[in-house]
Write a protein that holds these residues in place. Structure first.
Motif, PDB file in Angstrom:
ATOM      1  N   THR A   1      11.304 -23.726 108.668  1.00 28.85           N
ATOM      2  CA  THR A   1      11.716 -22.365 108.333  1.00 28.85           C
ATOM      3  C   THR A   1      10.745 -21.694 107.365  1.00 28.85           C
ATOM      4  OG1 THR A   1      13.109 -23.085 106.478  1.00 28.85           O
ATOM      5  CG2 THR A   1      14.131 -23.021 108.667  1.00 28.85           C
TER       6      THR A   1
ATOM      7  N   TRP B   1       9.086 -17.550 107.376  1.00 29.97           N
ATOM      8  CA  TRP B   1       8.792 -16.583 106.315  1.00 29.97           C
ATOM      9  C   TRP B   1       7.490 -16.877 105.585  1.00 29.97           C
ATOM     10  CZ3 TRP B   1       8.124 -18.047 101.327  1.00 29.97           C
ATOM     11  CH2 TRP B   1       8.802 -19.171 100.835  1.00 29.97           C
TER      12      TRP B   1
ATOM     13  N   ILE C   1       4.684 -13.863 104.250  1.00 26.75           N
ATOM     14  CA  ILE C   1       4.675 -13.464 102.839  1.00 26.75           C
ATOM     15  C   ILE C   1       3.295 -13.031 102.317  1.00 26.75           C
ATOM     16  CG2 ILE C   1       4.312 -15.758 101.807  1.00 26.75           C
ATOM     17  CD1 ILE C   1       6.969 -13.209 100.684  1.00 26.75           C
TER      18      ILE C   1
ATOM     19  N   SER D   1      20.482 -14.505 102.928  1.00 21.67           N
ATOM     20  CA  SER D   1      20.501 -14.638 104.388  1.00 21.67           C
ATOM     21  C   SER D   1      21.907 -14.400 104.936  1.00 21.67           C
ATOM     22  CB  SER D   1      19.980 -16.014 104.811  1.00 21.67           C
ATOM     23  OG  SER D   1      20.865 -17.055 104.449  1.00 21.67           O
TER      24      SER D   1
ATOM     25  N   ALA E   1      11.554 -13.646 110.772  1.00 17.14           N
ATOM     26  CA  ALA E   1      10.739 -14.240 109.711  1.00 17.14           C
ATOM     27  C   ALA E   1      10.269 -13.175 108.719  1.00 17.14           C
ATOM     28  CB  ALA E   1       9.546 -14.966 110.322  1.00 17.14           C
ATOM     29  N   TYR E   2       9.914 -12.010 109.240  1.00 20.52           N
ATOM     30  CA  TYR E   2       9.441 -10.915 108.397  1.00 20.52           C
ATOM     31  C   TYR E   2      10.555 -10.440 107.466  1.00 20.52           C
ATOM     32  CZ  TYR E   2       6.827  -6.583 107.340  1.00 20.52           C
ATOM     33  OH  TYR E   2       6.148  -5.562 106.721  1.00 20.52           O
ATOM     34  N   GLU E   3      11.768 -10.309 107.998  1.00 19.84           N
ATOM     35  CA  GLU E   3      12.892  -9.864 107.176  1.00 19.84           C
ATOM     36  C   GLU E   3      13.237 -10.892 106.099  1.00 19.84           C
ATOM     37  OE1 GLU E   3      14.546  -6.440 107.855  1.00 19.84           O
ATOM     38  OE2 GLU E   3      12.402  -6.717 108.245  1.00 19.84           O
ATOM     39  N   LEU E   4      13.127 -12.181 106.428  1.00 21.04           N
ATOM     40  CA  LEU E   4      13.361 -13.211 105.413  1.00 21.04           C
ATOM     41  C   LEU E   4      12.267 -13.185 104.346  1.00 21.04           C
ATOM     42  CD1 LEU E   4      14.637 -16.094 107.662  1.00 21.04           C
ATOM     43  CD2 LEU E   4      15.917 -14.995 105.828  1.00 21.04           C
ATOM     44  N   ALA E   5      11.034 -12.898 104.746  1.00 23.44           N
ATOM     45  CA  ALA E   5       9.957 -12.758 103.762  1.00 23.44           C
ATOM     46  C   ALA E   5      10.256 -11.604 102.809  1.00 23.44           C
ATOM     47  CB  ALA E   5       8.623 -12.547 104.460  1.00 23.44           C
ATOM     48  N   ARG E   6      10.851 -10.544 103.330  1.00 21.58           N
ATOM     49  CA  ARG E   6      11.236  -9.429 102.464  1.00 21.58           C
ATOM     50  C   ARG E   6      12.328  -9.863 101.481  1.00 21.58           C
ATOM     51  NH1 ARG E   6      11.293  -3.442 104.262  1.00 21.58           N
ATOM     52  NH2 ARG E   6      10.643  -3.447 102.087  1.00 21.58           N
ATOM     53  N   CYS E   7      13.201 -10.766 101.910  1.00 19.46           N
ATOM     54  CA  CYS E   7      14.190 -11.334 100.983  1.00 19.46           C
ATOM     55  C   CYS E   7      13.493 -12.135  99.882  1.00 19.46           C
ATOM     56  CB  CYS E   7      15.161 -12.228 101.745  1.00 19.46           C
ATOM     57  SG  CYS E   7      16.312 -11.375 102.853  1.00 19.46           S
TER      58      CYS E   7
END
Length: 444
Positions: A201, A213, A217, A346, A388-394
């Motif tokens: 992940t 992610w 990042i 998440s 993955a991009y949205e989780l990187a934003r998290c």
């Protein structure tokens, strides 16, 4: 490049490695190179003799607009193309001149295994821009403080085809209209490295349609001051990560001011020889890693693992990770370590998407979406590039919330993000890389 080639390279002496050129100036286009630059033409194929060139079967063309030798011509292609440079492991600043003196352009740049560095850089007609990113590259050799080889990372067989571990910086040029005029590469010995230790992940997923992610990042950080060293690997547990000497490799490169982001749970919770119990051995292992990082002047950061995509009948997320996220939260509090609560974010994110839209964030694709994919893909653990991009934003949001010093190096326009209101999937643009694999990564 193949691991066999890399194994042969390891036989060269340390003196030869130290003598290797580590700075380059390339003029892309025709053989009309600017003074002090190396001409890169469509026939410049990678070889270990020259140490640079187009790689991975790239097909490109040169366009000459006349005028300035450096910016009057460029290399382009209607397919993703790859350029590799032989370099020792470490951090490097890569400066690119993109655009067309008599046209428009749109270029996305990734490094190594699809690591996003520059996102959809567009130039207007007749305009050109200069963009720089700082990249971390790695090999599998572990050296002591005297630069003597003492060991190697124990790689898995599938890693032999990865575009890292190989003493090459491989750059992917992609998008609807990529146009590259020039490139400069110089070592960066002062940037803080954010080392990522984790599983599938987090890893730089090598092939479409998988993503994580950790490979997204880098896009969110300013150049020159920070580099992302992603040492995560699919299927890893904390025990295996240490046993395979991936952690030793990080320790061998770490310097004061660097960071260690730790995200493990999905595989550690499974029964077997690599199992860790959340409130005992899991917490103890985290504390051991934290202590070792602090000995080296690093800043340890704990990242709770994101949920799997598992909804109940009322569209709320079901926790499949047991007590591990809470055990990590407790460890962060007990050790006074920064915590990025990706687990909590998440849940908010997935529930904002709901059961249907969230399919777009995970690897759910009908049969025959990709070459060689004869059956449907339905993976509720691993992410599409959008997810993955949205989780990187998290993660970016978590870095700011934790008040980490490295937060000041984030690109300001990318900081604001609310997991309860994710970016619309229809607005996400990801030009696919040339490499596709329908086989699910290790781990679940």
């Amino acid at each position: 490049m193949k691991l066999l080639w890399f194994s042969l390279l390891l036989n060269i002496t340390v003196a030869t490695i130290q003598a290797q050129t580590t700075s380059y100036k390339f003029d892309f286009g025709t053989d009309r190179a600017a003074k002090g630059y190396i001409a890169v033409t469509p026939t410049t194929a990678f070889s270990y003799k020259t140490g640079y060139g187009f790689d991975q079967g790239s097909t490109v063309e040169a366009i000459d607009r006349g005028g300035n030798a450096l910016t009057g011509d460029y290399i382009t292609s209607n397919k993703p193309f790859y350029f590799s440079v032989k370099l020792p492991d470490g951090n490097y600043d890569v400066k690119l001149i993109l655009g067309d003196a008599k046209g428009t352009s749109a270029t996305t740049v990734r490094a190594e295994c699809r690591r996003l560095m520059l996102e959809n850089i567009r130039t207007e007609n007749g305009k050109q821009v200069t963009r720089t990113f700082t990249v971390h590259i790695k090999d599998s050799v572990i050296k002591d403080d005297h630069n003597k080889v003492i060991s190697n990372v124990k790689l898995k067989s599938r890693e032999s085809d990865y575009l890292h571990w190989d003493n090459l910086l491989t750059i992917e040029f992609n998008d609807s209209l990529p146009k590259v005029c020039a490139m400069e590469i110089v070592p960066n010995e002062v940037a803080a490295t954010i080392f990522l230790a984790g599983n599938s992940t987090v890893v730089d997923q090598a092939r479409e349609p998988w993503a994580a992610w950790g490979q997204m990042i880098p896009r969110f950080f300013e150049p020159y001051v920070t580099a992302i060293g992603n040492y995560a690997e699919s299927g890893e547990t904390m025990k295996a990560f240490a046993r395979e000497r991936r952690l030793d490799k990080i320790w061998s490169l770490a310097k004061p001011g660097d960071y260690l982001f730790i995200e493990f749970t999905h595989n550690d919770q499974k029964p077997g020889g690599n199992h860790l119990d959340p409130f005992t051995t899991y917490k103890q292992t985290l504390k051991e890693w934290i202590a070792e990082a602090r000995k080296r002047g690093m800043t340890p950061v704990l990242v709770t693992s994101m949920h799997r995509r598992n909804f109940d009948s009322s569209s709320h997320i079901i926790n499949t990770l047991g007590d591990y996220p809470e055990a990590m939260r407790q460890t962060a509090a007990e050790e006074k370590v920064a915590l990025i609560d990706l687990n909590a974010m998440s849940k908010t994110l997935y529930e904002a998407w709901g059961p249907e839209t969230s399919l777009k964030a995970f690897v759910h694709y009908p049969a025959n979406t990709f070459p060689g994919q004869t059956t449907a893909l339905a993976d509720n653990t691993h992410f599409s590039p959008y997810g993955a991009y949205e989780l990187a934003r998290c993660i970016v949001k978590g870095i700011v919330a934790a008040n980490l010093p490295v937060a000041k190096y984030l690109i300001k326009s990318t900081i604001e993000f609310d997991p309860a209101h994710p970016d619309a999937v229809g607005n996400f643009f990801w030009p696919q890389s040339a490499f596709v694999n329908a086989v699910k990564p290790d781990g679940n």
